[in-house]
Design a protein around this motif. Structure first.
Motif, short mmCIF file in Angstrom:
data_model
loop_
_atom_site.label_atom_id
_atom_site.label_comp_id
_atom_site.label_asym_id
_atom_site.label_seq_id
_atom_site.Cartn_x
_atom_site.Cartn_y
_atom_site.Cartn_z
N SER A 1 0.83 -1.20 0.00
CA SER A 1 0.00 0.00 0.00
C SER A 1 0.87 1.25 0.00
O SER A 1 1.88 1.31 0.71
N SER B 1 -7.76 11.37 6.69
CA SER B 1 -7.05 10.10 6.90
C SER B 1 -7.98 8.90 6.73
O SER B 1 -7.60 7.90 6.11
N TYR B 2 -9.17 9.01 7.28
CA TYR B 2 -10.13 7.90 7.17
C TYR B 2 -10.42 7.60 5.70
O TYR B 2 -10.43 6.44 5.27
N MET C 1 -7.39 5.97 3.95
CA MET C 1 -7.26 4.57 4.34
C MET C 1 -8.32 3.70 3.66
O MET C 1 -8.03 2.59 3.22
N ALA C 2 -9.53 4.23 3.56
CA ALA C 2 -10.60 3.49 2.87
C ALA C 2 -10.26 3.28 1.40
O ALA C 2 -10.72 2.30 0.78
N ASP D 1 -1.82 3.49 3.26
CA ASP D 1 -1.31 3.14 4.58
C ASP D 1 -0.86 4.41 5.28
O ASP D 1 0.10 5.06 4.85
N LEU E 1 -8.59 5.89 14.69
CA LEU E 1 -7.53 5.56 13.72
C LEU E 1 -6.15 5.27 14.32
O LEU E 1 -5.21 5.03 13.57
N ALA F 1 -10.51 -0.39 13.60
CA ALA F 1 -10.62 -1.18 12.36
C ALA F 1 -9.65 -0.68 11.30
O ALA F 1 -9.08 -1.46 10.53
N LYS F 2 -9.49 0.64 11.20
CA LYS F 2 -8.51 1.27 10.33
C LYS F 2 -7.54 2.02 11.24
O LYS F 2 -7.99 2.75 12.12
N LYS F 3 -6.24 1.86 11.03
CA LYS F 3 -5.34 2.54 11.94
C LYS F 3 -3.98 2.84 11.29
O LYS F 3 -3.57 2.17 10.34
N GLU G 1 -11.85 9.76 0.12
CA GLU G 1 -11.68 8.43 -0.46
C GLU G 1 -11.63 8.50 -1.98
O GLU G 1 -10.80 7.82 -2.61
#
Length: 438
Positions: A8, A22-23, A26-27, A31, A50, A56-58, A401
């Motif tokens: 990634s 950031s969310y 990541m979606a 990375d 995060l 779940a996403k970090k 996204e």
């Protein structure tokens, strides 16, 4: 022989706020290495969603940077050697300097200290030298300020950023309307994208061309058609449908007793959450305020004054001094969400919106939990970032996204259909902003 999984691409988020940008990245498959956010309230939300191990996403997060709030200047001063170790190794540096000093909704003070954080951002770029730079801000950043200290009496921060980046980057910029990306909000924001000149990329298309080319496919992947109206985004949160209960986190407050989604957009936002929706605390309006709101809602529906500020005559008739107050139009995307909870009245119910309703209008999924104070006031407004402000200041995750998916085109061969070449240099930006030579 099985294919080796593609690594990634990496990003760092500066001025990360609660993590909307950031969310979304990541979606899209990016990375996150780490993020920088100075406010304790906003960082608390960023950590919850995060950073913490259970998220779940970090972010990957390096050992050298404590998982605590930091200002960009502090990181530049205290961790310069660690940043230099990242030089030429980061694919994307994302973020946008605080926008309050640039916003047309504010006082637009040229020497607002927050405006000068753009210089810190550019210093970070020069130090790390990411392959791609992504900056988001309000449209006002591209409008001249009066500035007695400059030679011509003007200063334009967009020009300054573009000119500084253009030494090492091919830069393009545009104003994008988030509602065209499925966000139920007419929010126009200024984006700058720069590609490092000494780097080979896997597409020679201009970035905003790629973003637009992939937009309809992105919407289809989400099951969305645009525009998404406010009612389609938040009708499932109406008190009349759900009822109320005692707030689970704020003594003396009521919250919406959520029953579940109704529309396709609501189901998209609610995936995996069901009835466990947070941040639905209701404001404690006095009886006379609720009565005033009810009359304003009726008048605005009758006169077609939805999504627009109340007229001076209407404000005067209710004894209102506040200029920005408006009633939400249920059949159109909302106006730009602000940090002031009482700027927007619900289209049907005599109340202001909850944090969750504002978050829906910003395209935050229901799984995204906000932390810290709900509101603040007085001089603290320049120092604190409570929940309503976190939501208002964020980049909507849906458009983040979509942009993230488009930028991966330049780094992942499997997703490219054009020949290898650095993106052509852009000479100006358009769509609502004055042209700037770069």
């Amino acid at each position: 022989m099985p294919k080796t999984p593609q690594k990634s691409p990496t990003f760092v988020d500066i001025f990360a706020g609660c993590g909307g940008l950031s969310y979304g990245l990541m979606a899209a498959g990016w990375d996150g290495l780490f993020a920088i956010e100075r406010d304790a309230n906003a960082f608390s939300s960023l950590n919850e969603n995060l950073i913490r191990q259970e998220a779940a996403k970090k972010f990957s997060w390096p050992k050298w940077l404590p998982k605590t709030p930091h200002g960009i200047d502090e990181v530049l001063d205290s961790h310069r050697e660690s940043l230099l170790a990242l030089r030429n190794k980061v694919d994307l540096l994302a973020g946008g300097p605080p926008c309050q000093g640039f916003s047309s909704a504010g006082r637009r003070i040229a020497n607002d200290p927050r405006n000068h954080l753009t210089s810190s951002y550019l210093e970070f770029v020069a130090l790390v030298r990411p392959k791609i730079v992504l900056i988001e801000n309000v449209k006002g950043i591209a409008i001249d300020f009066d500035d007695e200290e400059s030679a011509d009496g003007k200063v334009n921060y967009a020009k300054k950023i573009i000119q500084a980046l253009s030494v090492e980057y091919n830069v393009s910029a545009e104003v994008l309307d988030t509602s065209t990306f499925g966000v139920p909000q007419k929010r126009k924001r200024f984006f700058i994208i720069g590609f490092r000149k000494d780097t080979s990329f896997l597409s020679k298309e201009m970035p905003f061309t790629v973003i637009e080319r992939l937009r309809l496919g992105f919407l289809a992947s989400k099951g969305l058609s645009v525009p998404v109206a406010a009612k389609s985004a938040i009708s499932d949160l109406e008190v009349a449908r759900n009822g109320m209960r005692q707030s689970t986190e704020s003594a003396g407050f009521q919250e919406i007793a959520y029953k579940g989604p109704l529309t396709s957009y609501q189901r998209l936002m609610n995936v995996g959450i069901g009835k466990n929706v947070t941040d639905t605390r209701l404001a404690r309006h006095k009886v006379e305020i609720k009565s005033r709101f009810e009359k304003i809602i009726q008048l605005c529906h009758a006169d077609g004054r939805l999504n627009v500020s109340l007229s001076p005559e209407l404000r005067a008739s209710f004894g209102l001094k506040k200029c920005a107050i408006r009633v939400l139009d249920p059949d159109a995307p909302s106006p730009t969400i602000t940090s002031m909870p009482d700027d927007l009245i619900h289209y049907r119910e005599s109340r202001t919106l909850t944090v969750r309703e504002n978050a829906r209008l910003q395209s935050f999924p229901d799984s995204f939990v906000f932390k810290g104070k709900y509101t603040t006031g007085g001089d603290r407004r320049k120092k604190e970032v409570p929940r309503f402000t976190q939501v208002a200041n964020a980049v909507p995750p849906l458009i983040a996204e979509a942009i993230g998916r488009a930028l991966i085109v330049y780094l992942r061969p499997a997703e490219v259909t054009t020949s290898v070449s650095a993106p052509r240099k852009a000479s100006q930006y358009s769509r609502g902003a004055a042209a700037v030579e770069v």
